[in-house]
Design an enzyme around this catalytic site. Sequence first.
Site, PDB file in Angstrom:
ATOM      1  N   HIS A 148      -9.546   1.127   4.853  1.00 55.12           N
ATOM      2  CA  HIS A 148      -7.887   1.211   5.456  1.00 55.12           C
ATOM      3  C   HIS A 148      -8.464   2.050   6.979  1.00 55.12           C
ATOM      4  O   HIS A 148      -9.287   2.745   6.744  1.00 55.12           O
ATOM      5  CB  HIS A 148      -7.306   1.040   4.365  1.00 55.12           C
ATOM      6  CG  HIS A 148      -5.752   1.287   5.224  1.00 55.12           C
ATOM      7  ND1 HIS A 148      -5.365   2.751   6.039  1.00 55.12           N
ATOM      8  CD2 HIS A 148      -4.071   0.357   5.091  1.00 55.12           C
ATOM      9  CE1 HIS A 148      -3.642   2.090   6.107  1.00 55.12           C
ATOM     10  NE2 HIS A 148      -3.819   1.527   5.886  1.00 55.12           N
ATOM     11  N   SER A 162       3.439  -2.734  10.424  1.00 56.51           N
ATOM     12  CA  SER A 162       5.023  -3.115  10.536  1.00 56.51           C
ATOM     13  C   SER A 162       5.337  -4.153  10.156  1.00 56.51           C
ATOM     14  O   SER A 162       6.718  -5.083  10.888  1.00 56.51           O
ATOM     15  CB  SER A 162       5.180  -2.430  11.515  1.00 56.51           C
ATOM     16  OG  SER A 162       4.877  -1.457  12.338  1.00 56.51           O
ATOM     17  N   ASN A 170       1.280  -1.233  -0.336  1.00 58.60           N
ATOM     18  CA  ASN A 170       0.054   0.353   0.070  1.00 58.60           C
ATOM     19  C   ASN A 170       0.771   1.475   0.299  1.00 58.60           C
ATOM     20  O   ASN A 170       1.740   1.116   1.001  1.00 58.60           O
ATOM     21  CB  ASN A 170      -0.831  -0.075   1.131  1.00 58.60           C
ATOM     22  CG  ASN A 170      -2.129   1.200   1.488  1.00 58.60           C
ATOM     23  OD1 ASN A 170      -1.913   2.303   0.467  1.00 58.60           O
ATOM     24  ND2 ASN A 170      -2.300   1.245   2.798  1.00 58.60           N
ATOM     25  N   TRP A 171       1.523   1.958  -1.838  1.00 59.36           N
ATOM     26  CA  TRP A 171       1.982   3.085  -1.317  1.00 59.36           C
ATOM     27  C   TRP A 171       1.701   4.151  -0.592  1.00 59.36           C
ATOM     28  O   TRP A 171       1.380   4.862  -0.428  1.00 59.36           O
ATOM     29  CB  TRP A 171       2.370   3.592  -3.112  1.00 59.36           C
ATOM     30  CG  TRP A 171       3.042   2.200  -3.158  1.00 59.36           C
ATOM     31  CD1 TRP A 171       3.292   0.908  -2.695  1.00 59.36           C
ATOM     32  CD2 TRP A 171       3.198   2.411  -5.194  1.00 59.36           C
ATOM     33  NE1 TRP A 171       4.393   0.371  -4.082  1.00 59.36           N
ATOM     34  CE2 TRP A 171       3.979   1.550  -4.791  1.00 59.36           C
ATOM     35  CE3 TRP A 171       3.057   2.925  -6.252  1.00 59.36           C
ATOM     36  CZ2 TRP A 171       4.827   1.186  -5.979  1.00 59.36           C
ATOM     37  CZ3 TRP A 171       3.705   2.537  -6.675  1.00 59.36           C
ATOM     38  CH2 TRP A 171       4.780   1.454  -7.313  1.00 59.36           C
ATOM     39  N   LYS A 172      -0.144   4.429  -0.350  1.00 61.20           N
ATOM     40  CA  LYS A 172      -1.358   5.086   0.600  1.00 61.20           C
ATOM     41  C   LYS A 172      -0.238   6.648  -0.620  1.00 61.20           C
ATOM     42  O   LYS A 172      -0.611   6.505  -1.784  1.00 61.20           O
ATOM     43  CB  LYS A 172      -0.150   5.578   1.285  1.00 61.20           C
ATOM     44  CG  LYS A 172      -0.384   4.462   2.583  1.00 61.20           C
ATOM     45  CD  LYS A 172      -0.475   4.272   4.147  1.00 61.20           C
ATOM     46  CE  LYS A 172       0.060   3.332   4.784  1.00 61.20           C
ATOM     47  NZ  LYS A 172       0.444   3.319   6.752  1.00 61.20           N
ATOM     48  N   GLU A 209      -7.192   4.084   7.675  1.00 65.17           N
ATOM     49  CA  GLU A 209      -6.738   5.917   7.824  1.00 65.17           C
ATOM     50  C   GLU A 209      -7.521   6.456   6.774  1.00 65.17           C
ATOM     51  O   GLU A 209      -8.083   7.647   7.266  1.00 65.17           O
ATOM     52  CB  GLU A 209      -5.439   6.094   6.942  1.00 65.17           C
ATOM     53  CG  GLU A 209      -4.157   5.634   7.923  1.00 65.17           C
ATOM     54  CD  GLU A 209      -2.468   5.116   6.402  1.00 65.17           C
ATOM     55  OE1 GLU A 209      -2.103   5.012   5.373  1.00 65.17           O
ATOM     56  OE2 GLU A 209      -2.118   4.835   7.882  1.00 65.17           O
ATOM     57  N   GLY A 268       2.390   1.813  10.979  1.00 67.06           N
ATOM     58  CA  GLY A 268       3.654   3.074  10.454  1.00 67.06           C
ATOM     59  C   GLY A 268       4.138   3.021  12.118  1.00 67.06           C
ATOM     60  O   GLY A 268       4.517   3.670  12.074  1.00 67.06           O
ATOM     61  N   GLU A 309      -5.393  -5.373  10.512  1.00 66.78           N
ATOM     62  CA  GLU A 309      -4.382  -4.268  10.676  1.00 66.78           C
ATOM     63  C   GLU A 309      -4.896  -3.980  12.276  1.00 66.78           C
ATOM     64  O   GLU A 309      -5.518  -3.043  11.896  1.00 66.78           O
ATOM     65  CB  GLU A 309      -4.688  -3.724   9.342  1.00 66.78           C
ATOM     66  CG  GLU A 309      -3.970  -3.965   8.243  1.00 66.78           C
ATOM     67  CD  GLU A 309      -3.400  -2.810   7.050  1.00 66.78           C
ATOM     68  OE1 GLU A 309      -2.076  -3.477   6.337  1.00 66.78           O
ATOM     69  OE2 GLU A 309      -4.355  -1.011   7.016  1.00 66.78           O
ATOM     70  N   GLY A 343       4.953   0.928   5.202  1.00 65.02           N
ATOM     71  CA  GLY A 343       6.552   1.592   4.743  1.00 65.02           C
ATOM     72  C   GLY A 343       7.262   0.986   4.245  1.00 65.02           C
ATOM     73  O   GLY A 343       8.178   1.504   3.297  1.00 65.02           O
TER      74      GLY A 343
HETATM   75  C1  PEP Z   1      -1.223   0.253   5.941  1.00 64.63           C
HETATM   76  O1  PEP Z   1      -0.744   0.870   5.616  1.00 64.63           O
HETATM   77  O2  PEP Z   1      -1.427  -0.819   5.738  1.00 64.63           O
HETATM   78  C2  PEP Z   1       0.544  -0.645   7.172  1.00 64.63           C
HETATM   79  C3  PEP Z   1       0.127  -2.167   7.028  1.00 64.63           C
HETATM   80  O3  PEP Z   1       1.362   0.110   7.409  1.00 64.63           O
HETATM   81  P1  PEP Z   1       2.798  -0.728   7.703  1.00 64.63           P
HETATM   82  O4  PEP Z   1       3.438  -1.319   6.814  1.00 64.63           O
HETATM   83  O5  PEP Z   1       3.643   0.568   6.985  1.00 64.63           O
HETATM   84  O6  PEP Z   1       3.227  -0.280   9.051  1.00 64.63           O
END
Ligand code: PEP
Length: 260
Positions: free
Chosen positions: A98, A216, A10-12, A100, A176, A170, A238
């Site tokens: 998601h 993460s 997921n490049w956001k 966010e 993050g 998640e 990330g």
């Molecule tokens: C995400 O945003 O879906 C995610 C898992 O981010 P990260 O790997 O940076 O925790």
Amino acid sequence: MAAKLVVAGNWKMNMTASEGKALVDALKPLVADVCPCACTVIVCPPFTTLATVIEAAKGSNIHVGAQNVHWAANGAFTGEISAAMLKEAGVEYVIIGHSERRQYFGETDATVNARIKAALEAGLKPIVCIGETLEEREGGKTEAVLERQINEGLAGLEAASLADLILAYEPVWAIGTGRTATPEMAEDTQKAIRGFVAAQFGDAAAEAMTIQYGGSMKPENAAALCAQADINGGLIGGAALKAASFADLVKNAVAGNSEK
Ligand code: PEP
């Protein structure tokens, strides 16, 4: 035999079209030897980067997803993108719900449900995110939150359509933050999630369902997480923004999965 994995980046809100092309061009040779029979590799760029990335990924084993989709077919929804628009652009997957989007953009289980239905109708494969906040976990509400997100998010779907749908667990506190759920903690929760799916759709659909872990996940912990019985891959933030780390993560996830 271990079920096939699905690992999605997921490049956001990162990567212009030229940056996205450079990333995919670098990633292609690094994952060329990852058998599609072992892992589906997906990248999910922002809308404006999709077309360039779809073109760059052609002929490779990299699939492309979007990060959101509107539930209406068309109309007066300024700034939104429909499922048919994504489909015609060559998109295969779409992230829905998601944390966010739930946190900053008012996403609810009802809007998640509407988006999933629109996506499936158009032939897109939804990657549906669920997860508890730190406050919910510390308050002992994790399973109740996940059960509600599953029951309301997936309400009204046919069991058969679950074959085209991926769940991504998640924990919001792990996204993050560098704070990962331990493999055992993630497994306990993923098993409970599969149970909630079974209660609503039956054991066969739940057993066959792909349930990713996200939060993460990195090259260093991907093998241990994907060695867990109920973890079928990852949704990666990330660590998906650099070709080398994403490719290493995919390979380590496949190695971990093969230990099952
Ligand atoms: C995400 O945003 O879906 C995610 C898992 O981010 P990260 O790997 O940076 O925790």
